[in-house]
Design a protein around this motif. Structure first.
Motif, PDB file in Angstrom:
ATOM      1  N   ASN A 170       0.820  -1.211   0.000  1.00 23.93           N
ATOM      2  CA  ASN A 170       0.000   0.000   0.000  1.00 23.93           C
ATOM      3  C   ASN A 170       0.856   1.263   0.000  1.00 23.93           C
ATOM      4  N   SER A 171       2.066   1.159   0.504  1.00 24.73           N
ATOM      5  CA  SER A 171       2.980   2.294   0.515  1.00 24.73           C
ATOM      6  C   SER A 171       4.402   1.767   0.571  1.00 24.73           C
ATOM      7  N   LEU A 172       5.340   2.645   0.313  1.00 25.93           N
ATOM      8  CA  LEU A 172       6.749   2.247   0.383  1.00 25.93           C
ATOM      9  C   LEU A 172       7.166   1.902   1.810  1.00 25.93           C
ATOM     10  N   ASP A 173       6.420   2.398   2.783  1.00 27.80           N
ATOM     11  CA  ASP A 173       6.732   2.082   4.174  1.00 27.80           C
ATOM     12  C   ASP A 173       6.587   0.596   4.468  1.00 27.80           C
ATOM     13  N   GLU A 174       5.797  -0.101   3.670  1.00 27.58           N
ATOM     14  CA  GLU A 174       5.570  -1.522   3.892  1.00 27.58           C
ATOM     15  C   GLU A 174       6.656  -2.408   3.274  1.00 27.58           C
ATOM     16  N   VAL A 175       7.483  -1.831   2.419  1.00 26.20           N
ATOM     17  CA  VAL A 175       8.478  -2.630   1.707  1.00 26.20           C
ATOM     18  C   VAL A 175       9.631  -2.970   2.646  1.00 26.20           C
ATOM     19  N   PRO A 176       9.983  -4.250   2.798  1.00 22.49           N
ATOM     20  CA  PRO A 176      11.097  -4.603   3.676  1.00 22.49           C
ATOM     21  C   PRO A 176      12.433  -4.153   3.097  1.00 22.49           C
ATOM     22  N   GLU A 177      13.429  -4.051   3.956  1.00 19.48           N
ATOM     23  CA  GLU A 177      14.757  -3.625   3.517  1.00 19.48           C
ATOM     24  C   GLU A 177      15.404  -4.654   2.600  1.00 19.48           C
ATOM     25  N   GLU A 178      15.076  -5.919   2.794  1.00 18.28           N
ATOM     26  CA  GLU A 178      15.587  -6.978   1.926  1.00 18.28           C
ATOM     27  C   GLU A 178      14.622  -8.143   1.950  1.00 18.28           C
ATOM     28  N   PHE A 179      14.606  -8.915   0.881  1.00 14.58           N
ATOM     29  CA  PHE A 179      13.721 -10.078   0.805  1.00 14.58           C
ATOM     30  C   PHE A 179      14.127 -10.933  -0.384  1.00 14.58           C
ATOM     31  N   TRP A 180      13.589 -12.127  -0.436  1.00 17.04           N
ATOM     32  CA  TRP A 180      13.818 -13.037  -1.561  1.00 17.04           C
ATOM     33  C   TRP A 180      12.675 -12.911  -2.552  1.00 17.04           C
ATOM     34  N   VAL A 181      13.010 -12.940  -3.821  1.00 20.08           N
ATOM     35  CA  VAL A 181      12.002 -13.036  -4.883  1.00 20.08           C
ATOM     36  C   VAL A 181      11.787 -14.524  -5.133  1.00 20.08           C
ATOM     37  N   GLY A 182      10.738 -15.062  -4.548  1.00 21.16           N
ATOM     38  CA  GLY A 182      10.561 -16.503  -4.563  1.00 21.16           C
ATOM     39  C   GLY A 182      11.802 -17.138  -3.956  1.00 21.16           C
ATOM     40  N   ASP A 183      12.356 -18.151  -4.614  1.00 21.56           N
ATOM     41  CA  ASP A 183      13.655 -18.704  -4.203  1.00 21.56           C
ATOM     42  C   ASP A 183      14.712 -18.401  -5.255  1.00 21.56           C
ATOM     43  N   LEU A 184      14.452 -17.327  -6.047  1.00 24.04           N
ATOM     44  CA  LEU A 184      15.290 -17.028  -7.201  1.00 24.04           C
ATOM     45  C   LEU A 184      16.472 -16.124  -6.873  1.00 24.04           C
ATOM     46  N   ILE A 185      16.203 -15.027  -6.167  1.00 28.06           N
ATOM     47  CA  ILE A 185      17.243 -14.015  -5.974  1.00 28.06           C
ATOM     48  C   ILE A 185      16.914 -13.184  -4.743  1.00 28.06           C
ATOM     49  N   HIS A 186      17.939 -12.811  -3.992  1.00 28.26           N
ATOM     50  CA  HIS A 186      17.791 -11.954  -2.823  1.00 28.26           C
ATOM     51  C   HIS A 186      17.969 -10.512  -3.263  1.00 28.26           C
ATOM     52  N   VAL A 187      16.990  -9.666  -2.930  1.00 24.77           N
ATOM     53  CA  VAL A 187      17.020  -8.275  -3.384  1.00 24.77           C
ATOM     54  C   VAL A 187      16.802  -7.335  -2.204  1.00 24.77           C
ATOM     55  N   GLY A 188      17.013  -6.050  -2.466  1.00 20.63           N
ATOM     56  CA  GLY A 188      16.809  -5.026  -1.456  1.00 20.63           C
ATOM     57  C   GLY A 188      15.576  -4.194  -1.740  1.00 20.63           C
ATOM     58  N   ARG A 189      15.309  -3.270  -0.839  1.00 26.32           N
ATOM     59  CA  ARG A 189      14.127  -2.407  -0.946  1.00 26.32           C
ATOM     60  C   ARG A 189      14.093  -1.658  -2.265  1.00 26.32           C
ATOM     61  N   ARG A 190      15.275  -1.360  -2.807  1.00 26.07           N
ATOM     62  CA  ARG A 190      15.358  -0.607  -4.060  1.00 26.07           C
ATOM     63  C   ARG A 190      14.673  -1.339  -5.209  1.00 26.07           C
ATOM     64  N   PHE A 191      14.620  -2.658  -5.128  1.00 25.15           N
ATOM     65  CA  PHE A 191      13.980  -3.445  -6.176  1.00 25.15           C
ATOM     66  C   PHE A 191      12.538  -2.996  -6.398  1.00 25.15           C
ATOM     67  N   VAL A 192      11.893  -2.561  -5.318  1.00 26.24           N
ATOM     68  CA  VAL A 192      10.523  -2.050  -5.388  1.00 26.24           C
ATOM     69  C   VAL A 192      10.499  -0.531  -5.514  1.00 26.24           C
ATOM     70  N   SER A 193      11.268   0.156  -4.666  1.00 24.41           N
ATOM     71  CA  SER A 193      11.148   1.612  -4.587  1.00 24.41           C
ATOM     72  C   SER A 193      11.531   2.312  -5.887  1.00 24.41           C
ATOM     73  N   ASP A 194      12.503   1.763  -6.615  1.00 22.16           N
ATOM     74  CA  ASP A 194      12.937   2.399  -7.864  1.00 22.16           C
ATOM     75  C   ASP A 194      11.822   2.491  -8.894  1.00 22.16           C
TER      76      ASP A 194
END
Length: 304
Positions: A157-181
């Motif tokens: 619902n907002s960028l505040d909900e996006v975690p600092e890091e997370f896995w995209v499925g079991d494919l790749i570990h990404v950071g908040r920038r993956f969404v915020s950008d």
């Protein structure tokens, strides 16, 4: 049609974004001379190897190709950068950096450069093409991940909900920038202003990126040639790769980028040419996707 396979040589070439390096491999038709160039951008979590079959096919047909690793594009990337700092926008920046470098290479006709991307690399190529359309002559997209804007806003619902890091499925570990950008970037908004020819290929059994996104893009681009690869999922292999290769060669040939005698076969019966004056047949009209699972797997935390 006479089919001619040309010899080619491979050459590793490093491009740069600031202080960081991008690793890639060029496939150069022989004898070495200035030819058209296709810049291939790989899928999320992949590397330059996913573009090798297309690069080999193009080089054998007389078109140079460069396939590279995105910075932070995967755990197997030979380019600099962390996956936690990667996004579709950094990938578009990488493509622009490669484009700048490619215009200086002695085997490239700088007036005939094509951007060519698959899945998230396709989305990044579309963004780069919109930014640099005066410097390229065409765009080719394979099952592009044009889901970005819709997916992030359905997942959070907002960028505040996006975690600092997370896995995209079991494919790749990404950071908040993956969404915020990409939070404020609607990739479809740029398409009507892109006036160069576009080739768009998508499988009708793709369970990762629904084909409706490509249908929507085919209607948004003013000059788009859209093909449905029947029976194909998220990627083209075996006979479906051959079908896609035929469409690619025909597209390049029709725009004067491939010799008429070069390798390639006529496309199948699924050709749909989209322009501002073309209406969709009922079976390919854009529609809303009801299954959101594949979109969310691109952007959500595993626990979401």
């Amino acid at each position: 049609m006479l089919q001619v396979k040309l010899n080619y040589k491979k050459q590793a070439i490093i491009c740069r974004v600031g202080e960081q390096e991008i690793y890639g491999v060029a496939f150069i038709p022989q004898p070495r001379r200035r030819t058209p160039l296709a810049i291939f951008a790989h899928e999320l979590g992949a590397n330059h190897n996913s573009g090798v079959p297309y690069a080999e096919m193009l080089a054998e047909s007389g078109v140079a190709a460069y396939t590279f690793d995105f910075r932070g594009g995967s755990a197997t990337s030979r380019s600099d950068g962390s996956t936690d700092s990667m996004s579709v926008m950094t990938e578009a920046e990488d493509i622009c950096a490669v484009l700048d470098a490619a215009k200086t290479w002695d085997f490239v006709d700088s007036d005939r450069i094509v951007l060519f991307g698959a899945s998230q690399g396709g989305a990044a190529s579309a963004i780069a093409a919109a930014r640099r359309q005066d410097e390229i002559c065409a765009l080719m997209l394979l099952y592009p991940a044009l889901v970005t804007y819709e997916a992030v806003h359905e997942t959070y619902n907002s960028l505040d909900e996006v975690p600092e890091e997370f896995w995209v499925g079991d494919l790749i570990h990404v950071g908040r920038r993956f969404v915020s950008d990409s939070w404020d970037h609607d990739i479809f908004a740029d398409m009507p202003g892109f006036k160069k020819p576009v080739l768009l290929l998508h499988g009708d059994e793709d369970e990762v990126i629904d084909i409706s996104y490509s249908e929507q893009a085919a209607g948004a681009y003013p000059d788009c040639e859209f093909h449905v690869i029947h029976g194909a999922g998220h990627g083209f292999r075996d006979a479906r790769f051959d079908e896609a290769a035929g469409y690619i060669c025909n597209f390049l040939r029709s725009h004067g980028l491939l010799p008429t005698e070069a390798k390639g076969r006529p496309g199948g019966p699924h050709l749909i040419v989209i322009s501002q004056k073309t209406s969709f047949p009922d079976e390919v009209k854009p529609h809303n996707v009801t299954d959101k699972a594949s979109r969310k797997c691109y952007y959500s935390n595993n626990d979401a």
